[in-house]
Design a protein around this motif. Structure first.
Motif, mmCIF file in Angstrom:
data_model
loop_
_atom_site.group_PDB
_atom_site.id
_atom_site.type_symbol
_atom_site.label_atom_id
_atom_site.label_comp_id
_atom_site.label_asym_id
_atom_site.label_seq_id
_atom_site.Cartn_x
_atom_site.Cartn_y
_atom_site.Cartn_z
ATOM 1 N N PRO A 1 1.471 3.604 -6.831
ATOM 2 C CA PRO A 1 1.585 4.885 -7.539
ATOM 3 C C PRO A 1 0.545 5.915 -7.088
ATOM 4 C CG PRO A 1 0.889 3.098 -9.021
ATOM 5 C CD PRO A 1 1.315 2.475 -7.749
ATOM 6 N N GLU A 2 -0.641 5.459 -6.710
ATOM 7 C CA GLU A 2 -1.621 6.369 -6.111
ATOM 8 C C GLU A 2 -2.401 5.594 -5.054
ATOM 9 O OE1 GLU A 2 -4.811 7.670 -8.700
ATOM 10 O OE2 GLU A 2 -4.548 5.940 -10.011
ATOM 11 N N PRO A 3 -3.017 6.300 -4.079
ATOM 12 C CA PRO A 3 -3.735 5.578 -3.016
ATOM 13 C C PRO A 3 -4.886 4.764 -3.594
ATOM 14 C CG PRO A 3 -3.465 7.911 -2.465
ATOM 15 C CD PRO A 3 -3.046 7.753 -3.897
ATOM 16 N N LEU A 4 -5.198 3.645 -2.921
ATOM 17 C CA LEU A 4 -6.352 2.837 -3.321
ATOM 18 C C LEU A 4 -7.644 3.598 -3.012
ATOM 19 C CD1 LEU A 4 -5.181 -0.613 -1.932
ATOM 20 C CD2 LEU A 4 -5.479 -0.021 -4.352
ATOM 21 N N SER A 5 -8.636 3.508 -3.896
ATOM 22 C CA SER A 5 -9.942 4.103 -3.631
ATOM 23 C C SER A 5 -10.735 3.164 -2.741
ATOM 24 C CB SER A 5 -10.688 4.329 -4.941
ATOM 25 O OG SER A 5 -9.944 5.194 -5.773
ATOM 26 N N PRO A 6 -11.542 3.685 -1.833
ATOM 27 C CA PRO A 6 -12.258 2.825 -0.887
ATOM 28 C C PRO A 6 -13.373 2.034 -1.568
ATOM 29 C CG PRO A 6 -13.006 5.076 -0.665
ATOM 30 C CD PRO A 6 -11.862 5.118 -1.650
ATOM 31 N N PRO A 7 -13.698 0.847 -1.060
ATOM 32 C CA PRO A 7 -14.899 0.140 -1.536
ATOM 33 C C PRO A 7 -16.131 0.938 -1.125
ATOM 34 C CG PRO A 7 -13.636 -1.197 0.056
ATOM 35 C CD PRO A 7 -13.007 0.147 0.020
ATOM 36 N N LEU A 8 -17.183 0.823 -1.926
ATOM 37 C CA LEU A 8 -18.420 1.558 -1.633
ATOM 38 C C LEU A 8 -19.536 0.591 -1.240
ATOM 39 C CD1 LEU A 8 -18.382 4.075 -4.638
ATOM 40 C CD2 LEU A 8 -17.359 4.340 -2.349
ATOM 41 N N HIS A 9 -20.329 1.000 -0.262
ATOM 42 C CA HIS A 9 -21.466 0.185 0.188
ATOM 43 C C HIS A 9 -22.447 -0.027 -0.969
ATOM 44 C CE1 HIS A 9 -25.003 -1.087 2.436
ATOM 45 N NE2 HIS A 9 -24.194 -1.312 3.466
ATOM 46 N N PRO A 10 -22.900 -1.271 -1.191
ATOM 47 C CA PRO A 10 -23.757 -1.544 -2.359
ATOM 48 C C PRO A 10 -25.094 -0.817 -2.270
ATOM 49 C CG PRO A 10 -23.674 -3.470 -0.913
ATOM 50 C CD PRO A 10 -22.666 -2.487 -0.389
ATOM 51 N N ALA B 1 0.809 -1.236 0.000
ATOM 52 C CA ALA B 1 0.000 0.000 0.000
ATOM 53 C C ALA B 1 0.842 1.285 0.000
ATOM 54 C CB ALA B 1 -0.988 -0.020 1.171
ATOM 55 N N PRO B 2 1.860 1.394 0.879
ATOM 56 C CA PRO B 2 2.628 2.652 0.882
ATOM 57 C C PRO B 2 3.447 2.868 -0.390
ATOM 58 C CG PRO B 2 3.089 1.305 2.852
ATOM 59 C CD PRO B 2 2.307 0.456 1.921
ATOM 60 N N HIS B 3 3.569 1.846 -1.226
ATOM 61 C CA HIS B 3 4.434 1.948 -2.403
ATOM 62 C C HIS B 3 3.655 2.124 -3.699
ATOM 63 C CE1 HIS B 3 7.826 0.565 0.076
ATOM 64 N NE2 HIS B 3 6.977 -0.300 0.592
ATOM 65 N N VAL C 1 7.633 -4.309 -6.366
ATOM 66 C CA VAL C 1 7.053 -3.035 -6.816
ATOM 67 C C VAL C 1 7.974 -1.848 -6.524
ATOM 68 C CG1 VAL C 1 5.219 -1.351 -6.281
ATOM 69 C CG2 VAL C 1 4.635 -3.680 -6.975
ATOM 70 N N PRO C 2 8.613 -1.792 -5.340
ATOM 71 C CA PRO C 2 9.501 -0.642 -5.106
ATOM 72 C C PRO C 2 10.658 -0.565 -6.105
ATOM 73 C CG PRO C 2 8.982 -1.733 -3.029
ATOM 74 C CD PRO C 2 8.449 -2.606 -4.126
ATOM 75 N N ASP C 3 10.981 -1.691 -6.753
ATOM 76 C CA ASP C 3 12.083 -1.697 -7.731
ATOM 77 C C ASP C 3 11.594 -1.647 -9.162
ATOM 78 O OD1 ASP C 3 14.002 -2.761 -5.567
ATOM 79 O OD2 ASP C 3 12.469 -4.326 -5.692
#
Lengths: 433, 433
Positions: free
Chosen positions: A22-31, A18-20, A275-277
């Motif tokens: 390219p952009e933050p993950l978007s949260p799951p949305l309640h159905p 997660a910290p590596h 991923v970091p490499d």
């Protein structure tokens, strides 16, 4: 040549990508509400420890000792240099594969099944419900539940339950209870049976039944074998071990890392620790490649948007490449790759150009499987054969370029319960979709 | 806990037990003349190198480099301490098993298939004919022939060919040609079909066909997967590795060594390197124990006399324990243990009190198989489960005696192609013979 490590060399922590990213993950949305899902929404289905891992930003997460005790029944798995395959291809490339087929269930799936079962037991849960298609995930979970003393209840897609009984027997051998889905044990199952008593079922229906089971039985949780962040996290032992074993083999970073991609967990397990490499992050690092079936081309042809994780639209919506949650792929033999979406982490990497994707039709995949079996000796699962196809084509490209590239792929499972597929291929009865 | 060795630690020579036997082996007798068989009698069927090994008195025989190159695809195999099984039994015994199931064909059989194929190729042979029952031996030989580039032609007992297609598919995946036996390709097969067109065949008939094939085709030899001295010789890598791995584990000599016994090759592979130390030879050494099915009790109830190796009476007569060459055991799931005789080397040891034998009915064997799968995680072959039954009973005896005994057994193969047998056992449909 096989590069081995001793059981005390299993990684002591999982790598959190997660910290590596390219952009933050978007949260799951309640159905229902369309609002971001919080820990409380997930608590009826998952233990809090796993919900915490799902959302964690910590770079490393310690692996509990009781999980390591069981993983060491087969881990660390061998890293193998496929010299005989290299010779057959007459390539200057050096091909390595990480052999996850050596687990009792025959695939990478127990890496997370053991961890998930441990955390459920630690929170006092005595029973886990899940769904399974052809049975790879169900057998891994039944194995893990047996070793921790939990009950395992599996809703198995009816068509597979009746046509492919051997994985059902595996689950039962490990003490799991298995029913054909749709069943008359849930409202969801009853409703489908009322409409169509002779249905062969689907993974979407089986998910609905397992989730309903967990929500309506005391002492019961639900468990998923791919897609979610915590599942991918548990698989990172694969790549962490492979890094060390490549050093043992005198190699630096590989030039390209490949895995077959259905939900994405075996690919992620091997690739995320690199991923970091990786080339997207830092020029000159390894290329990461997802290999998927042409008949279910999620990453190569899907749309990047919020969609349901299941066919019925009951799960949270997640941001991913998707063919639409109602997409039903043809019945290819690589049942584990027949998923309309992909893990959000994998999609994040592909969307940002840090990971590539390629798709192959079934015939080309089985050609690669046969070439592998006839050189390296072991018979790969049809899912795994996708990664092999990709690796062979990378080795041929290296030959064309006259370059000594290092290729690493994940040998995610053996094909000993898939011999019917080989029979079809060898006798010209394989649909080349 | 698994004790591993690196590929460069495979033994460089096979251990020949002949100089260490309690009395010399009696020669095989020609089926027609009754005279001892000489090298020239065997030359139409076997390469001279193997005939030499069959009769050798050399204490060690070097393993050729090309054989080692292929063995290292999976060897050395792990030695595993079965701690979870020990805990379930609450025994002070320490139980170790040598895991031969990790070979591409899933059993110990490739150890000799690779060696036999190498020597055939070295003498210019391009094609090998053999017989197989359920397919363990045929698949091992097809694997070996594929890797050395020889043709492999397998006569597979018709009942298995039709009812258990998966090992047939395995053989074909490795390029083997497989026909149901009796076939119309040999005089022996045609004669049987003329009498009984719907016969399911038998191992005896299949042997007759394979031998006739080898004798009547140019460039073709015959190959056998057990019983003969050179076959047992090639299996001694198992015990040689196990000795070193027990040292790694901090153990001295084991107190008891067990293996399932059909023809005797997996038991011999583990036990023969310990014969110079064994209790029969030297007080205080390990006990050696053969475990056989009650339904085919060769060592426990057979007569010690000269008998034919095959049902039809075409092979040389050998001195062994036998139930009579026309004895047909019931169709137990441990197909590999359904042999009327036993390897002369094994019989020599039993006859002289250097090895014990015990027999179990099928139900007790599957109870042990299930207990093993539910503690150690992997699913054993029905043949292998005989050794597990024996090991469990030894561990319970150690508990009864309150003694810290060290038990070693051979995990000769996995049961992933035998799940139908587990299905029958789990659902109360197993004949308890």
């Amino acid at each position: 040549m096989r590069y081995l490590m001793t059981p005390d060399q299993i990684p002591s922590a999982w790598f959190n990508v997660a910290p590596h990213l390219p952009e933050p993950l978007s949260p799951p949305l309640h159905p229902g509400t369309g609002e971001p899902v919080g820990p409380d929404d997930l608590a009826p289905l998952f233990p809090m420890a796993l919900i915490g891992q799902e959302m964690s930003a910590d770079p490393w997460i310690d692996i509990p000792g009781e999980v390591l005790d069981i993983l060491q029944l087969w881990r660390p798995t061998p890293l193998v240099r496929a010299r005989r395959l290299e010779q057959a291809l007459d390539t200057p490339a050096r091909i390595y594969f990480k052999d996850e087929s050596v687990s009792p269930a025959g695939s990478h799936k127990p890496n997370t099944a053991v961890a998930q079962t441990f955390y459920n037991k630690a929170e006092g849960i005595g029973r886990i419900a899940t769904e399974t298609g052809a049975g790879q995930w169900g057998s891994a979970l039944a194995f893990a539940c047996q070793l921790f003393g939990l009950e395992c209840f599996v809703y198995m897609v009816a068509a597979s339950y009746h046509q492919k009984p051997y994985r059902r027997v595996m689950m039962e051998t490990w003490g799991g209870q298995v029913v054909a889905s749709p069943s008359d044990l849930t409202q969801a199952g009853k409703a489908v049976l009322a409409r169509d008593p002779d249905t062969g079922g689907s993974l979407g229906i089986a998910i609905s039944e397992a989730v309903e089971d967990a929500a309506t039985h005391p002492d019961t949780h639900y468990s998923l074998g791919s897609v979610l962040n915590h599942v991918l996290l548990h698989q990172t032992v694969i790549g962490l071990e492979a890094r060390k074993q490549l050093e043992q083999a005198g190699e630096g970073l590989p030039d390209v890392i490949l895995g077959s991609c259905g939900g994405g967990s075996n690919l992620a397990g091997l690739a995320l620790p690199f991923v970091p490499d990786c080339a997207g992050a830092r020029s000159g690092g390894p290329r990461l490649v997802a290999v998927e079936p042409s008949s279910c081309p999620t990453l190569t042809e899907g749309r990047f948007e919020y969609d349901f994780g299941d066919e019925a639209g009951m799960t949270p919506k997640i941001l991913m490449y998707t063919l639409g949650h109602e997409f039903i792929p043809p019945p290819i033999h690589a049942g584990g790759l027949r998923y309309h979406g992909d893990a959000p982490i994998i999609c994040n990497l592909v969307k940002n150009g840090w990971m590539e994707a390629v798709a192959y039709p079934q015939g080309k995949v089985f050609e690669a499987a046969l070439q592998f079996a006839r050189t390296e000796g072991t018979i790969p699962a049809p899912e795994t054969a996708h990664a092999i196809r990709g690796a062979i084509d990378e080795a041929l490209a290296a030959k064309e370029a006259g370059e000594e590239r290092v290729i690493l792929f994940n040998y995610s499972g053996h094909g000993l319960l898939d011999l019917a597929a080989y029979d079809a291929f060898l006798h010209g009865q394989l649909a080349d979709v």
